[in-house]
Design an enzyme around this catalytic site. Structure first.
Site, PDB file in Angstrom:
ATOM      1  N   SER A  69       0.843  -1.204   0.000  1.00 13.83           N
ATOM      2  CA  SER A  69       0.000   0.000   0.000  1.00 13.83           C
ATOM      3  C   SER A  69       0.872   1.245   0.000  1.00 13.83           C
ATOM      4  O   SER A  69       1.998   1.236   0.519  1.00 13.83           O
ATOM      5  CB  SER A  69      -0.880   0.009   1.259  1.00 13.83           C
ATOM      6  OG  SER A  69      -1.561   1.237   1.384  1.00 13.83           O
TER       7      SER A  69
ATOM      8  N   TYR B 271      -1.606  -0.814  10.263  1.00 14.49           N
ATOM      9  CA  TYR B 271      -1.756  -1.148   8.845  1.00 14.49           C
ATOM     10  C   TYR B 271      -0.514  -0.691   8.070  1.00 14.49           C
ATOM     11  O   TYR B 271       0.064  -1.456   7.287  1.00 14.49           O
ATOM     12  CB  TYR B 271      -3.009  -0.459   8.314  1.00 14.49           C
ATOM     13  CG  TYR B 271      -3.280  -0.668   6.846  1.00 14.49           C
ATOM     14  CD1 TYR B 271      -3.871  -1.840   6.385  1.00 14.49           C
ATOM     15  CD2 TYR B 271      -2.961   0.316   5.916  1.00 14.49           C
ATOM     16  CE1 TYR B 271      -4.130  -2.032   5.042  1.00 14.49           C
ATOM     17  CE2 TYR B 271      -3.213   0.141   4.572  1.00 14.49           C
ATOM     18  CZ  TYR B 271      -3.797  -1.036   4.129  1.00 14.49           C
ATOM     19  OH  TYR B 271      -4.045  -1.215   2.786  1.00 14.49           O
TER      20      TYR B 271
HETATM   21  N1  LIG Z   1      -8.683  -0.207  -1.138  1.00 17.83           N
HETATM   22  C1  LIG Z   1      -7.584   0.538  -1.007  1.00 17.83           C
HETATM   23  O1  LIG Z   1      -7.627   1.786  -1.022  1.00 17.83           O
HETATM   24  C2  LIG Z   1      -6.238  -0.127  -0.855  1.00 17.83           C
HETATM   25  C3  LIG Z   1      -5.108   0.694  -0.972  1.00 17.83           C
HETATM   26  C4  LIG Z   1      -3.860   0.121  -0.833  1.00 17.83           C
HETATM   27  C5  LIG Z   1      -3.730  -1.237  -0.605  1.00 17.83           C
HETATM   28  N2  LIG Z   1      -4.831  -2.005  -0.495  1.00 17.83           N
HETATM   29  C6  LIG Z   1      -4.630  -3.442  -0.240  1.00 17.83           C
HETATM   30  O2  LIG Z   1      -5.242  -4.193  -1.259  1.00 17.83           O
HETATM   31  C7  LIG Z   1      -5.651  -5.450  -0.735  1.00 17.83           C
HETATM   32  C8  LIG Z   1      -7.118  -5.659  -1.084  1.00 17.83           C
HETATM   33  O3  LIG Z   1      -7.861  -4.596  -0.523  1.00 17.83           O
HETATM   34  P1  LIG Z   1      -9.357  -4.281  -0.908  1.00 17.83           P
HETATM   35  O4  LIG Z   1      -9.474  -2.821  -0.871  1.00 17.83           O
HETATM   36  O5  LIG Z   1      -9.772  -5.037  -2.104  1.00 17.83           O
HETATM   37  O6  LIG Z   1     -10.069  -4.841   0.410  1.00 17.83           O
HETATM   38  P2  LIG Z   1     -11.452  -5.588   0.638  1.00 17.83           P
HETATM   39  O7  LIG Z   1     -12.451  -5.184  -0.358  1.00 17.83           O
HETATM   40  O8  LIG Z   1     -11.737  -5.423   2.090  1.00 17.83           O
HETATM   41  O9  LIG Z   1     -11.045  -7.110   0.350  1.00 17.83           O
HETATM   42  C9  LIG Z   1     -10.157  -7.776   1.213  1.00 17.83           C
HETATM   43  C10 LIG Z   1      -9.990  -9.196   0.727  1.00 17.83           C
HETATM   44  O10 LIG Z   1      -9.157  -9.907   1.673  1.00 17.83           O
HETATM   45  C11 LIG Z   1      -9.856 -11.066   2.143  1.00 17.83           C
HETATM   46  N3  LIG Z   1      -9.516 -11.326   3.522  1.00 17.83           N
HETATM   47  C12 LIG Z   1      -9.626 -10.468   4.569  1.00 17.83           C
HETATM   48  N4  LIG Z   1      -9.259 -11.078   5.698  1.00 17.83           N
HETATM   49  C13 LIG Z   1      -8.910 -12.335   5.369  1.00 17.83           C
HETATM   50  C14 LIG Z   1      -8.468 -13.467   6.109  1.00 17.83           C
HETATM   51  N5  LIG Z   1      -8.323 -13.424   7.441  1.00 17.83           N
HETATM   52  N6  LIG Z   1      -8.197 -14.616   5.452  1.00 17.83           N
HETATM   53  C15 LIG Z   1      -8.363 -14.683   4.108  1.00 17.83           C
HETATM   54  N7  LIG Z   1      -8.779 -13.652   3.354  1.00 17.83           N
HETATM   55  C16 LIG Z   1      -9.060 -12.508   3.984  1.00 17.83           C
HETATM   56  C17 LIG Z   1     -11.336 -10.711   1.956  1.00 17.83           C
HETATM   57  O11 LIG Z   1     -12.138 -11.859   1.780  1.00 17.83           O
HETATM   58  P3  LIG Z   1     -13.060 -12.516   2.921  1.00 17.83           P
HETATM   59  O12 LIG Z   1     -13.653 -11.403   3.733  1.00 17.83           O
HETATM   60  O13 LIG Z   1     -14.054 -13.325   2.166  1.00 17.83           O
HETATM   61  O14 LIG Z   1     -12.102 -13.350   3.705  1.00 17.83           O
HETATM   62  C18 LIG Z   1     -11.311  -9.933   0.656  1.00 17.83           C
HETATM   63  O15 LIG Z   1     -11.294 -10.815  -0.452  1.00 17.83           O
HETATM   64  C19 LIG Z   1      -5.383  -5.399   0.768  1.00 17.83           C
HETATM   65  O16 LIG Z   1      -4.171  -6.058   1.062  1.00 17.83           O
HETATM   66  C20 LIG Z   1      -5.251  -3.920   1.049  1.00 17.83           C
HETATM   67  O17 LIG Z   1      -4.440  -3.667   2.164  1.00 17.83           O
HETATM   68  C21 LIG Z   1      -6.087  -1.491  -0.621  1.00 17.83           C
END
Ligand SMILES: NC(=O)c1ccc[n+]([C@@H]2O[C@H](COP(=O)([O-])OP(=O)(O)OC[C@H]3O[C@@H](n4cnc5c(N)ncnc54)[C@H](OP(=O)(O)O)[C@@H]3O)[C@@H](O)[C@H]2O)c1
Length: 297
Positions: A172, A185
């Protein structure tokens, strides 16, 4: 290899974690379009099935490997089961990640001095400990893939082919810049970048590339607390030179690049996909910055 073809993932066996929604689902769909065979992981089997149906509609196939990465032995099981079902692994995109949250799932945005130790531990368990375990288990499969790609490239010594195995860690922007109220985080995401660099150097001669992808503010469930809150969203976007949220598909396109032979000479990097947030402008851009809705830190 034709340049456009080098972005394809035909005959590539790829594990994507966090594939049930958000960025991970977009990565799965991009990889499906590029011809990959997929293993999809997350906790929610129901949501994974929905992703798999979208993958199938694109003419690709996906096996499901549901698991909770916060449980110590699950990351290893997820990797090994994905490799078993696909007959090996050429690419791993480890994308699952969490923010600290309250029991009802609301993000817990608070300064470190007020963050309960349990919330810190929960974030580090998923974002860092599971990442390390997943990488540890993925190594054997990725090394096997790279070795067979090198021997298939007749006459070429290992390390001279673009056809490497690839590991992409979804880090991130928060791992690169100061991110108050999200210290757990941010620290976990900085650690992923460090891990990607160390593994890239350690595994390079085994034909495995390792990179971190660092998105900025992306419109997903994780950031709903902000993109559905007009004043907060406006304030955040005032600090984004491109002035808008990223779409998950834009992050997926960068993940596809990193995973594909198009990035065959790229390893150990942290690719910032942040609309320009991390570029210091010294105030010269002239973009007005409204006062923080949180007040002074
Ligand atoms: N959105 C942003 O602005 C942003 C920015 C920078 C980086 N990121 C990174 O991008 C990645 C995806 O983020 P996102 O925004 O798509 O988040 P999201 O919509 O909350 O999705 C998170 C994903 O991780 C899975 N997950 C969460 N806890 C888990 C666990 N204990 N075991 C297995 N799977 C788990 C969730 O599936 P289940 O709930 O079904 O387990 C879901 O598929 C993350 O690593 C986040 O830190 C996001």
């Amino acid at each position: 290899m034709n340049t456009l073809d080098s972005f394809r993932l035909d005959h590539t066996r790829a594990l994507i974690t966090g594939a049930s929604r958000g960025i991970g689902r977009a990565v799965a769909l991009a990889f499906a379009q590029a011809g990959a065979q997929l293993a999809l992981s997350a906790r929610s089997e129901q949501a994974l099935k929905a992703t798999a149906e979208q993958v199938a509609a694109l003419g690709a196939s996906a096996v499901l490997v549901p698991g909770d990465l916060a449980v110590p032995d699950e990351p290893g099981w997820v990797v090994d089961e994905a490799a078993r079902l696909l007959g090996g692994l050429d690419v791993v995109v480890h994308n699952a990640g969490i923010l600290p949250s309250l029991p009802d799932g609301t993000p817990l945005l608070t300064p470190l001095q007020l963050l309960p130790q349990q919330a810190w531990d929960e974030v580090l368990a998923v974002n860092l400990n599971a990442t390390a375990a997943l990488c540890r288990h993925a190594h054997r499969h990725l090394a096997t893939s790279a070795a067979s790609a090198a021997s298939a490239a007749s006459g070429e010594a290992r390390g001279t082919t673009r056809d490497t195995a690839s590991l992409v860690l979804m880090s991130s922007l928060a791992g690169v810049i100061g991110t108050p109220m999200m210290e757990a985080y941010a620290a976990s995401k900085a650690a992923q970048i460090s891990l990607a660099r160390s593994l890239a150097v350690g595994w390079a001669r085994q034909g495995i590339r390792v990179n971190a992808l660092c998105p900025g503010w992306t419109r997903t469930d994780m950031t709903a607390f902000a993109h559905t809150n007009g004043p907060l969203s406006d304030w955040l976007l005032a600090h984004v030179p491109l002035g808008r949220w990223a779409d998950p598909e834009e992050v997926a396109a960068a993940a596809l690049f990193l995973a594909s032979p198009a990035a065959g000479y790229l390893t150990g990097q942290a690719l910032l996909l942040d609309g320009g947030v991390s570029v210091p402008d010294g105030g010269l851009s002239g973009i007005p910055k409204p006062p923080s809705p949180f007040g002074p830190a």
